[in-house]
Design an enzyme around this catalytic site. Structure first.
Site, PDB file in Angstrom:
ATOM      1  N   ASP A  89       0.818  -1.026  -0.022  1.00 51.56           N
ATOM      2  CA  ASP A  89      -0.039   0.028   0.022  1.00 51.56           C
ATOM      3  C   ASP A  89       0.930   1.280   0.248  1.00 51.56           C
ATOM      4  OD1 ASP A  89      -2.306   1.570   0.501  1.00 51.56           O
ATOM      5  OD2 ASP A  89      -1.856   1.696   2.516  1.00 51.56           O
ATOM      6  N   ASP A  94      -0.201   5.024   0.848  1.00 51.71           N
ATOM      7  CA  ASP A  94      -0.602   6.020   1.913  1.00 51.71           C
ATOM      8  C   ASP A  94      -0.463   5.635   3.315  1.00 51.71           C
ATOM      9  OD1 ASP A  94      -1.247   7.570  -0.420  1.00 51.71           O
ATOM     10  OD2 ASP A  94      -3.189   7.345  -0.054  1.00 51.71           O
TER      11      ASP A  94
END
Length: 253
Positions: A18, A20
Protein backbone atom coordinates in the site's frame (compact mmCIF):
# COMPACT_ATOMS: atom_id res chain seq x y z
CA UNK A 1 -4.70 -26.90 -24.70
CA UNK A 2 -4.23 -24.95 -21.41
CA UNK A 3 -0.67 -24.44 -20.17
CA UNK A 4 0.49 -26.58 -17.26
CA UNK A 5 0.82 -24.52 -14.02
CA UNK A 6 4.38 -23.74 -13.01
CA UNK A 7 5.78 -25.78 -10.11
CA UNK A 8 5.72 -23.80 -6.83
CA UNK A 9 9.48 -23.22 -6.83
CA UNK A 10 9.35 -21.57 -10.25
CA UNK A 11 6.29 -19.37 -9.74
CA UNK A 12 6.77 -15.62 -9.17
CA UNK A 13 6.34 -14.29 -5.64
CA UNK A 14 4.65 -10.92 -5.20
CA UNK A 15 5.31 -8.28 -2.54
CA UNK A 16 2.38 -5.84 -2.46
CA UNK A 17 2.76 -2.45 -0.79
CA UNK A 18 0.00 0.00 0.00
CA UNK A 19 1.22 3.58 -0.52
CA UNK A 20 -0.54 6.00 1.85
CA UNK A 21 0.81 5.82 5.42
CA UNK A 22 2.65 2.61 4.51
CA UNK A 23 5.30 3.66 2.01
CA UNK A 24 4.91 7.40 2.61
CA UNK A 25 3.51 9.67 5.31
CA UNK A 26 0.03 10.96 4.52
CA UNK A 27 -1.80 10.62 1.23
CA UNK A 28 -0.41 10.76 -2.28
CA UNK A 29 -3.72 12.21 -3.46
CA UNK A 30 -3.27 15.22 -1.17
CA UNK A 31 0.17 15.81 -2.68
CA UNK A 32 -1.45 15.69 -6.12
CA UNK A 33 -3.83 18.37 -4.91
CA UNK A 34 -1.04 20.57 -3.53
CA UNK A 35 0.91 20.46 -6.76
CA UNK A 36 -2.22 21.10 -8.83
CA UNK A 37 -3.02 24.13 -6.68
CA UNK A 38 0.54 25.43 -7.08
CA UNK A 39 0.06 25.22 -10.86
CA UNK A 40 -3.37 26.90 -10.61
CA UNK A 41 -5.20 23.80 -11.87
CA UNK A 42 -7.46 23.92 -8.80
CA UNK A 43 -8.66 26.69 -6.46
CA UNK A 44 -7.74 27.54 -2.86
CA UNK A 45 -11.06 26.08 -1.66
CA UNK A 46 -10.15 22.73 -3.22
CA UNK A 47 -6.74 22.55 -1.54
CA UNK A 48 -8.36 23.44 1.81
CA UNK A 49 -10.59 20.37 1.45
CA UNK A 50 -7.59 18.25 0.47
CA UNK A 51 -5.84 19.49 3.62
CA UNK A 52 -8.79 18.54 5.83
CA UNK A 53 -8.82 15.01 4.40
CA UNK A 54 -5.03 14.74 4.88
CA UNK A 55 -5.20 15.65 8.58
CA UNK A 56 -8.17 13.34 9.16
CA UNK A 57 -6.43 10.48 7.34
CA UNK A 58 -3.24 10.81 9.39
CA UNK A 59 -5.18 10.97 12.68
CA UNK A 60 -7.93 8.37 12.18
CA UNK A 61 -7.07 6.44 9.01
CA UNK A 62 -9.08 5.74 5.88
CA UNK A 63 -12.86 5.81 5.80
CA UNK A 64 -15.45 5.51 3.08
CA UNK A 65 -16.44 9.18 3.24
CA UNK A 66 -12.81 10.20 2.74
CA UNK A 67 -12.45 7.92 -0.27
CA UNK A 68 -15.68 9.11 -1.90
CA UNK A 69 -14.68 12.76 -1.59
CA UNK A 70 -11.12 12.07 -2.71
CA UNK A 71 -12.45 10.23 -5.75
CA UNK A 72 -14.51 13.26 -6.77
CA UNK A 73 -11.54 15.58 -6.31
CA UNK A 74 -9.21 13.34 -8.31
CA UNK A 75 -11.71 13.14 -11.15
CA UNK A 76 -12.08 16.92 -11.17
CA UNK A 77 -8.31 17.38 -11.25
CA UNK A 78 -7.72 15.14 -14.24
CA UNK A 79 -10.69 16.15 -16.37
CA UNK A 80 -9.83 18.43 -19.27
CA UNK A 81 -6.06 18.08 -18.91
CA UNK A 82 -3.77 16.35 -21.38
CA UNK A 83 -1.88 13.16 -20.61
CA UNK A 84 1.37 15.09 -21.14
CA UNK A 85 0.32 17.66 -18.50
CA UNK A 86 -0.58 14.98 -15.96
CA UNK A 87 2.68 13.10 -16.58
CA UNK A 88 4.62 16.30 -16.01
CA UNK A 89 2.57 16.86 -12.86
CA UNK A 90 3.35 13.31 -11.69
CA UNK A 91 7.10 13.93 -12.09
CA UNK A 92 6.91 17.13 -10.09
CA UNK A 93 4.78 15.50 -7.38
CA UNK A 94 7.32 12.69 -7.06
CA UNK A 95 10.32 14.99 -6.79
CA UNK A 96 8.92 17.71 -4.55
CA UNK A 97 6.07 16.11 -2.62
CA UNK A 98 6.35 12.33 -2.36
CA UNK A 99 10.08 11.55 -2.29
CA UNK A 100 10.70 13.71 0.83
CA UNK A 101 7.80 11.96 2.61
CA UNK A 102 8.84 8.37 1.98
CA UNK A 103 9.50 6.14 4.96
CA UNK A 104 13.12 5.11 4.15
CA UNK A 105 12.91 1.83 6.04
CA UNK A 106 9.75 0.70 4.26
CA UNK A 107 11.46 1.53 0.97
CA UNK A 108 14.44 -0.60 2.06
CA UNK A 109 12.07 -3.45 2.84
CA UNK A 110 10.55 -3.19 -0.65
CA UNK A 111 14.03 -3.25 -2.14
CA UNK A 112 14.91 -6.29 -0.02
CA UNK A 113 12.07 -8.09 -1.80
CA UNK A 114 13.45 -7.00 -5.18
CA UNK A 115 16.89 -8.31 -4.16
CA UNK A 116 15.30 -11.71 -3.45
CA UNK A 117 13.79 -11.87 -6.91
CA UNK A 118 10.25 -10.99 -5.84
CA UNK A 119 7.97 -8.80 -7.93
CA UNK A 120 7.20 -5.65 -5.92
CA UNK A 121 3.97 -3.86 -6.78
CA UNK A 122 2.46 -0.71 -5.33
CA UNK A 123 -1.30 -1.16 -4.84
CA UNK A 124 -3.17 2.06 -4.18
CA UNK A 125 -6.40 3.96 -4.84
CA UNK A 126 -4.25 6.85 -6.07
CA UNK A 127 -4.32 7.54 -9.83
CA UNK A 128 -2.31 4.93 -11.71
CA UNK A 129 -0.09 7.56 -13.31
CA UNK A 130 1.19 8.56 -9.83
CA UNK A 131 1.71 4.95 -8.69
CA UNK A 132 3.57 4.03 -11.87
CA UNK A 133 5.90 7.00 -11.52
CA UNK A 134 6.65 6.05 -7.89
CA UNK A 135 7.36 2.43 -8.84
CA UNK A 136 9.64 3.53 -11.67
CA UNK A 137 11.60 5.94 -9.48
CA UNK A 138 12.02 3.34 -6.72
CA UNK A 139 13.10 0.55 -9.09
CA UNK A 140 10.05 -1.59 -8.31
CA UNK A 141 8.16 -3.89 -10.66
CA UNK A 142 5.05 -1.80 -11.22
CA UNK A 143 1.85 -0.37 -9.77
CA UNK A 144 -1.86 -1.03 -9.63
CA UNK A 145 -4.02 2.07 -9.25
CA UNK A 146 -7.23 3.81 -10.22
CA UNK A 147 -7.44 4.35 -13.98
CA UNK A 148 -8.98 7.36 -15.67
CA UNK A 149 -10.38 7.64 -19.16
CA UNK A 150 -8.69 9.74 -21.83
CA UNK A 151 -9.75 10.58 -25.38
CA UNK A 152 -7.42 12.02 -28.00
CA UNK A 153 -4.76 12.44 -25.32
CA UNK A 154 -7.01 14.39 -22.90
CA UNK A 155 -8.48 13.05 -19.65
CA UNK A 156 -12.28 13.12 -19.64
CA UNK A 157 -12.79 13.14 -15.87
CA UNK A 158 -14.39 9.67 -15.93
CA UNK A 159 -12.96 6.67 -14.14
CA UNK A 160 -12.42 3.32 -15.86
CA UNK A 161 -14.04 0.70 -13.66
CA UNK A 162 -13.80 1.60 -9.97
CA UNK A 163 -11.51 3.37 -7.52
CA UNK A 164 -8.99 0.73 -6.41
CA UNK A 165 -10.15 0.40 -2.83
CA UNK A 166 -11.12 -2.33 -0.34
CA UNK A 167 -12.27 -5.48 -2.18
CA UNK A 168 -11.34 -3.87 -5.53
CA UNK A 169 -7.68 -4.03 -4.51
CA UNK A 170 -7.98 -7.74 -3.78
CA UNK A 171 -9.69 -8.32 -7.15
CA UNK A 172 -6.92 -6.45 -8.97
CA UNK A 173 -4.26 -8.50 -7.19
CA UNK A 174 -6.02 -11.77 -8.03
CA UNK A 175 -5.99 -10.72 -11.68
CA UNK A 176 -2.32 -9.73 -11.43
CA UNK A 177 -1.39 -13.06 -9.83
CA UNK A 178 -3.25 -14.94 -12.56
CA UNK A 179 -1.50 -12.95 -15.31
CA UNK A 180 1.92 -13.47 -13.76
CA UNK A 181 1.35 -17.06 -12.65
CA UNK A 182 2.29 -15.92 -9.15
CA UNK A 183 2.06 -17.98 -5.96
CA UNK A 184 -0.13 -15.99 -3.57
CA UNK A 185 0.47 -18.50 -0.77
CA UNK A 186 4.15 -17.48 -0.81
CA UNK A 187 3.48 -13.79 -1.48
CA UNK A 188 3.60 -10.80 0.89
CA UNK A 189 1.43 -7.74 1.51
CA UNK A 190 1.91 -4.61 3.63
CA UNK A 191 -0.77 -2.08 4.65
CA UNK A 192 -1.91 0.22 7.45
CA UNK A 193 -5.68 0.19 6.81
CA UNK A 194 -8.65 -1.97 7.77
CA UNK A 195 -9.86 -1.44 4.22
CA UNK A 196 -7.01 -3.61 2.99
CA UNK A 197 -7.97 -6.69 5.03
CA UNK A 198 -9.28 -8.44 1.84
CA UNK A 199 -5.87 -7.81 0.23
CA UNK A 200 -3.91 -8.97 3.28
CA UNK A 201 -6.00 -12.14 3.51
CA UNK A 202 -5.02 -13.10 -0.04
CA UNK A 203 -1.37 -13.74 0.73
CA UNK A 204 0.58 -16.17 2.86
CA UNK A 205 2.65 -13.41 4.47
CA UNK A 206 0.46 -10.44 5.51
CA UNK A 207 2.11 -7.67 7.54
CA UNK A 208 0.33 -4.65 9.00
CA UNK A 209 2.23 -1.37 9.14
CA UNK A 210 1.31 1.28 11.75
CA UNK A 211 -2.23 -0.13 11.68
CA UNK A 212 -5.46 1.69 12.44
CA UNK A 213 -7.46 0.41 15.41
CA UNK A 214 -9.63 -2.04 13.46
CA UNK A 215 -6.68 -3.52 11.58
CA UNK A 216 -4.69 -3.81 14.80
CA UNK A 217 -7.46 -5.91 16.36
CA UNK A 218 -7.76 -8.06 13.23
CA UNK A 219 -3.99 -8.58 13.18
CA UNK A 220 -3.93 -9.65 16.82
CA UNK A 221 -6.87 -12.01 16.29
CA UNK A 222 -5.16 -13.63 13.28
CA UNK A 223 -1.58 -13.54 14.63
CA UNK A 224 -0.33 -11.34 11.81
CA UNK A 225 3.00 -9.55 12.24
CA UNK A 226 2.70 -5.87 13.17
CA UNK A 227 5.41 -3.51 11.96
CA UNK A 228 5.89 -0.13 13.58
CA UNK A 229 7.89 2.45 11.67
CA UNK A 230 10.72 2.49 14.16
CA UNK A 231 14.18 0.90 13.83
CA UNK A 232 13.65 -2.22 15.97
CA UNK A 233 10.38 -3.13 14.26
CA UNK A 234 11.81 -2.55 10.77
CA UNK A 235 14.85 -4.70 11.59
CA UNK A 236 12.55 -7.51 12.73
CA UNK A 237 10.48 -7.25 9.52
CA UNK A 238 13.63 -7.48 7.39
CA UNK A 239 14.90 -10.43 9.46
CA UNK A 240 11.53 -12.15 9.03
CA UNK A 241 11.77 -11.73 5.28
CA UNK A 242 15.27 -13.27 5.22
CA UNK A 243 14.25 -16.10 7.56
CA UNK A 244 11.08 -17.07 5.70
CA UNK A 245 12.82 -16.77 2.34
CA UNK A 246 15.48 -19.21 3.59
CA UNK A 247 12.80 -21.59 4.88
CA UNK A 248 10.98 -21.49 1.53
CA UNK A 249 14.24 -22.24 -0.29
CA UNK A 250 14.88 -25.28 1.94
CA UNK A 251 11.41 -26.65 1.19
CA UNK A 252 12.01 -26.50 -2.57
CA UNK A 253 15.51 -28.06 -2.47
Amino acid sequence: MPEEPLPPSDRPILALFDVDNTLMRGTSLFQLGREAWKRRIIRARDIALFGWHQVRFIMVGENDEHLASSKERALGLLGGHSEAQILELADSIWEHRIRPRLYPDTVKLAQDHIARGHQVWLVSATPLVIGERMAQKLGLTGALGSQFESKDGVFTGRIIGHILHHERKAEAVRELAEREGADLAESWAYSDSRNDIPLLELVGHPTVVNPDVALMKHAHDHHWPIMRLRPSSIREARRRLRREARDAKKVTE
